[in-house]
Design an enzyme around this catalytic site. Sequence first.
Site, PDB file in Angstrom:
ATOM      1  N   ARG A  85       0.877  -1.195  -0.019  1.00 26.27           N
ATOM      2  CA  ARG A  85      -0.090   0.143   0.105  1.00 26.27           C
ATOM      3  C   ARG A  85       0.911   1.222   0.080  1.00 26.27           C
ATOM      4  NH1 ARG A  85      -3.595   0.370   4.816  1.00 26.27           N
ATOM      5  NH2 ARG A  85      -1.444  -0.336   6.066  1.00 26.27           N
ATOM      6  N   SER A 149       8.363  -4.677   6.414  1.00 29.55           N
ATOM      7  CA  SER A 149       7.807  -5.772   7.614  1.00 29.55           C
ATOM      8  C   SER A 149       8.922  -7.001   7.384  1.00 29.55           C
ATOM      9  CB  SER A 149       6.600  -6.106   7.479  1.00 29.55           C
ATOM     10  OG  SER A 149       5.876  -4.981   7.564  1.00 29.55           O
ATOM     11  N   ASP A 203       6.750  -3.365  11.006  1.00 25.22           N
ATOM     12  CA  ASP A 203       5.572  -3.425  11.046  1.00 25.22           C
ATOM     13  C   ASP A 203       4.977  -3.440  12.671  1.00 25.22           C
ATOM     14  OD1 ASP A 203       6.081  -6.070  11.011  1.00 25.22           O
ATOM     15  OD2 ASP A 203       4.343  -6.652  10.170  1.00 25.22           O
TER      16      ASP A 203
HETATM   17 MG    MG Z   1       0.599  -5.828   8.135  1.00 29.01          MG
END
Ligand code: MG
Length: 467
Positions: A85, A149, A203
Site C-alpha cells: 500500500r 516488514s 510493522d
Molecule cells: Mg500488516
Amino acid sequence: MVTAVAQRLASQRKEIDDTLAAFALSPTQLQEVKAKMHMELERGLKKDSHPTASVKMLPTYVYRTPDGTERGKYLALDLGGTNFRVLVVKIRTGMRNSVRMYNKIYAIPLEIMQGTGEELFDHIVQCISDFLDYMGMKNTRLPLGFTFSFPCNQTGIDKGDLVCWTKGFKATECEGYDVVDMLREAIKRRNEFDLDIVAIVNDTVGTMMTCAYEDPKCQIGLIAGTGSNVCYMEEMKNIEFVEGDEGQMCVNTEWGGFGENDNIEDIRTRYDREVDGGSLNPGKQRFEKMTSGMYLGEIVRQILIDLTKHGLLFRGRITERLKTKGIFETKFLSQIESDRLALLQVRSILQSLGLDSTCDDSIIVKEVCGAVSHRAAQICGAGMAAVVDKIRENRGLDNLEITVGVDGTLYKLHPHFSTILKDTVRELAPNCKVDFILSEDGSGKGAALITAVAQQLESNSKFFSAL
Ligand code: MG
Ligand code: ADP
C-alpha cells in the site's frame, strides 16, 4: 462382527488422538518455551551472541513512543504484508484521534516478489508515482516513512540492511543491502519525482506506536498475521551492541526466528518439518512457521494428508486438491473452528475445496484445525509471557501493568486465538497485568508517527547543537 468394527473404530480413534497429542503442550512444556524465549531475548541483546542469535533483537532507533504533539502530513509505504500500500497520513495538531489517511492497494505479482531486487524496487516506485498522480501530489515533497516488514539490520532510523527475506518474498540481490538506498536508487532511475525518506519502520513498531498514541502504557507491538513478530521498549543499557546507556530504544525481536538453533525441536512435529522443508526458506523462521497465518493452514493440510494415508479420513483417497500446496488457507481454520458453524457447514467448506467428506471426517478436520491453532496461540502466549516478565525484571518491579498493541488477521478474526493467547500470558506471567488493544492500521499510521517523532528528534538535536 460388531466387536470387530468397534475395535477398528477404537484403534482409528487412538491413531487420530496420538497424532494430535503432539500438538497439546503441557504447562511444563509451555514454561520451557517461555524460559527458552527469555534466554534467546538475552542472547540477542549481548554483544558476543548478537550476531548469531536466533532471535535477532534488531535496534530500531525509535527512542520513545508518541506523546501527542506529533503533527504534519506524511507519505507512507507498507510492504511485507498481504497487500502493498501507498498512503498519505495527516496528523492534526496535538489532538489525539485526529489522524486521517488516504491509501491505495497495489498488487505485487509473484514474478516480481521473486524476481530481481531492481525489478521489485522499480515496481514500488511505479506504484508511488501512480499514487502521487492519483492524489494530485506529484510536486509536493513529503517526508516518507517506509514500513518494511522484514528483518533489517538498522544503523539509524533511515538506514537498514535487509538481513533475509521472510514470508513469500525472495527477490534477488537485496539481502545484505540497504533498503533505503535501494528505494532511493529506484527513485533516481525513474527520475520523475523526489522523496524525503525519513524512517524505515518494522510493522511491529508501527503497531506499537499507533497504540501508544492512544495509550501511553503501550510499550509492546505484536503481529499475528501473515508472519509473527514482536517489538518492545528495551533499556539502552541492555542493548550492548548500540552506543549509549541512557533511556530506552524499541527493539524489533524478530522472534519468528526462534528455534533456528534447534532449541525447540522437542515441540516441533513431523508436520512442522514437512511445512518447513517445502517453504522458500527451509530451516529459518521456525517459530513463525508454527504460529502465523501463512503456515497454519499448511500444517493442517499436512496432517490431513497423513491421516488420509492411514485410511482415517476421506475414505483413504488423497485427491489432487489435497496435494496442492496452499489450498488450505488459515482463514478456513477460522471458519471451521467457529462455534456457530454446524458440521454440515464444515462439510460444505471441505466440499468447496474439492474434499468429499463424511460427517466423521468433518469432526476430525475440526479437531485438527483446533489442535494447530491452539498450539499456535499458546506458544505465542508463552513468548509474550517471556517479553512482559523481562520488561518487569528490567524495571525491578514486583508487578507490571503494560499494554500490547496488536495487529494481524489471525489475531483479529480467528474465533479462539486471541483468547488462548491472553489466557496463556496470564498463566505464565502472573505478576504482569497485560492489556491487549487492537491497532488500527499500524503500518500506515505508525509509519507516519515514527516519521514525525524522528523529525522532531532531528530538529531538536539541530537546535541543541546550534546552541
Ligand atoms: Mg500488516
Ligand atoms: P499482514 O500480516 O500480511 O499485514 P494480515 O494481518 O491481514 O496481513 O494477515 C494475513 C494472514 O492472515 C494470511 O496469512 C491469511 O491466511 C490469514 N488470514 C486471513 N483471513 C483469516 C481469518 N479469517 N482467520 C485467520 N487467519 C486469516
